[in-house]
Design an enzyme around this catalytic site. Structure first.
Site, PDB file in Angstrom:
ATOM      1  CB  THR A  27      39.390   6.447  40.037  1.00 33.67           C
ATOM      2  OG1 THR A  27      39.948   5.194  40.433  1.00 33.67           O
ATOM      3  CG2 THR A  27      39.809   6.753  38.615  1.00 33.67           C
TER       4      THR A  27
ATOM      5  CB  SER B 255      29.607  37.787  30.985  1.00 33.94           C
ATOM      6  OG  SER B 255      29.700  38.439  29.734  1.00 33.94           O
TER       7      SER B 255
ATOM      8  NE  ARG C   7      31.005  39.271  24.070  1.00 30.82           N
ATOM      9  CZ  ARG C   7      30.493  38.511  23.107  1.00 30.82           C
ATOM     10  NH1 ARG C   7      30.498  37.184  23.230  1.00 30.82           N
ATOM     11  NH2 ARG C   7      29.999  39.040  22.021  1.00 30.82           N
TER      12      ARG C   7
ATOM     13  NE  ARG D 215      35.788  41.857  27.240  1.00 34.28           N
ATOM     14  CZ  ARG D 215      35.433  40.591  27.290  1.00 34.28           C
ATOM     15  NH1 ARG D 215      35.281  39.992  28.450  1.00 34.28           N
ATOM     16  NH2 ARG D 215      35.212  39.910  26.196  1.00 34.28           N
TER      17      ARG D 215
ATOM     18  CG  HIS E  24      47.520  18.115  39.597  1.00 35.30           C
ATOM     19  ND1 HIS E  24      48.757  17.507  39.549  1.00 35.30           N
ATOM     20  CD2 HIS E  24      47.466  18.939  38.513  1.00 35.30           C
ATOM     21  CE1 HIS E  24      49.417  17.943  38.480  1.00 35.30           C
ATOM     22  NE2 HIS E  24      48.666  18.811  37.841  1.00 35.30           N
TER      23      HIS E  24
ATOM     24  NE  ARG F 141      48.988  27.092  39.470  1.00 37.63           N
ATOM     25  CZ  ARG F 141      49.694  27.704  38.522  1.00 37.63           C
ATOM     26  NH1 ARG F 141      50.638  28.560  38.843  1.00 37.63           N
ATOM     27  NH2 ARG F 141      49.463  27.447  37.244  1.00 37.63           N
TER      28      ARG F 141
END
Ligand code: FAD
Length: 306
Positions: free
Chosen positions: A89, A122, A124, A196, A218, A223
């Protein structure tokens, strides 16, 4: 170029502005703030904002009234203790917000990390740019013969040229059709949210991605690891360099205990104890499966042989 001249000017204008603050400032991060760190052919990572530094981790751990710093050596010892014992934490008290430009197929892997806050460009609302990830020749590799989830030797000669041509031609054609479907000249023009769907997964998208340091570590452990796909790994590696400048003590502890360290099972620890006593342990006598034994041997191999 990952950003246009206009975008660069906007970034530079923001970098030129400063304001006095009582808040914690990490010098290494200040130097990085807003700058574009190029990744892949059109992508980038840049820090848009951050909160906290190494001292803030200790301040939270000690629940201090002031800055919480006793001495750098004390802070370093405390941070390493917290990291070693998974006391997570205090690391969550530091936050960072990135602006990332990345291919859609990389974004699909990245978005699996649910503990971040994300806001994506976006498609859209806006029209996507004609920008596609085309691998550099040394990243254009064949399917691995030993790992179903990986790549093997680099493609060469005619095959490499053919693959590159397919990638470029298909991307270009799809984008031409995207524009043709959107166009309103003599037609209604298909909605952006529908047009798209015909675009390939190597088109670039962008997002703001905010995460606390514990969950960022993490993400980086998974990765920036050699098992992660190259195209996401290069983003993680760039972020590692940024984090090393932001919270050098925490990053060193992360490097030592998470990246450089390993978790060993009970049977694996038992084998090590037996080996230290001089016993020649084999897979058959180890109590481990073939897969576990292979990984165990890889852990014990000298660094260069892994
Ligand atoms: C090399 C590699 C290969 C992969 N291959 C595949 C694949 O083939 N298919 C596939 O689908 N995925 C694959 N993944 C994705 C992987 O399974 C995880 O989904 C991804 O790495 C995110 O990890 P995470 O859930 O620990 O991270 P985060 O989502 O960031 O979560 C961090 C931690 O928070 C906790 N947490 C978050 N949300 C919850 C919740 N809702 N409930 C309980 N705990 C929670 C967990 O402890 C978790 O570890 C792969 C990942 C890697 C690195």
């Amino acid at each position: 170029m990952p950003v246009t001249e206009d975008q660069l000017a906007e970034i530079e204008a923001q970098r030129a502005e400063t304001a006095p603050t009582r808040r914690v400032v990490a010098e290494g991060m200040e130097a990085r703030l807003y700058s574009v760190h190029p990744v892949l052919d059109h992508g980038f990572v840049r820090v848009v904002d951050y909160m906290g530094d190494d001292a803030a981790i200790c301040q939270a751990a000690r629940v201090s009234y002031g800055r919480g710093t006793k001495a750098v050596s004390n802070d370093e010892g405390l941070i390493r203790y917290l990291m070693r014992h998974w006391h997570s934490t205090p690391f969550e008290m530091c936050e960072v917000k990135f602006h990332v430009k990345l291919p859609v197929f990389v974004a699909r892997q990245w978005i699996r990390h649910r503990t971040a806050n994300v806001n994506e460009y976006s498609a859209r609302y806006s029209i996507l740019d004609r920008e596609f990830y085309i691998p550099a020749p040394d990243a254009l590799a064949a399917q691995s013969t030993v790992n179903n989830q990986g790549r093997g030797e680099v493609l060469e000669g005619e095959e490499a040229a053919r693959v590159l041509d397919i990638l470029k031609t298909d991307a270009g054609r799809c984008y031409d059709n995207y524009e043709a479907m959107l166009g309103q000249d003599g037609q209604k023009g298909l909605a952006r949210e529908l047009a798209r769907m015909n675009l390939p997964a190597n088109i670039y998208t962008q997002w703001y991605w905010k995460c606390d340091l514990h969950n960022l570590f993490h993400f980086l452990r998974l990765r920036a690891d050699s098992h992660a796909q190259y195209e996401i790994r290069v983003y993680a590696q760039t972020i590692c360099e940024i984090v090393a400048d932001w919270v050098p003590l925490a990053y060193k502890a992360f490097e030592d205990y998470r990246i450089g360290g390993v978790n060993l099972s009970g049977p694996a620890m038992d084998c090590i104890r037996r080996m230290l006593k001089g016993e020649a342990v084999t897979q058959e006598t180890s109590g481990m499966s073939k897969g576990e034994w292979r990984e165990f041997e890889a852990v014990l191999a000298p660094t260069g042989e892994r």
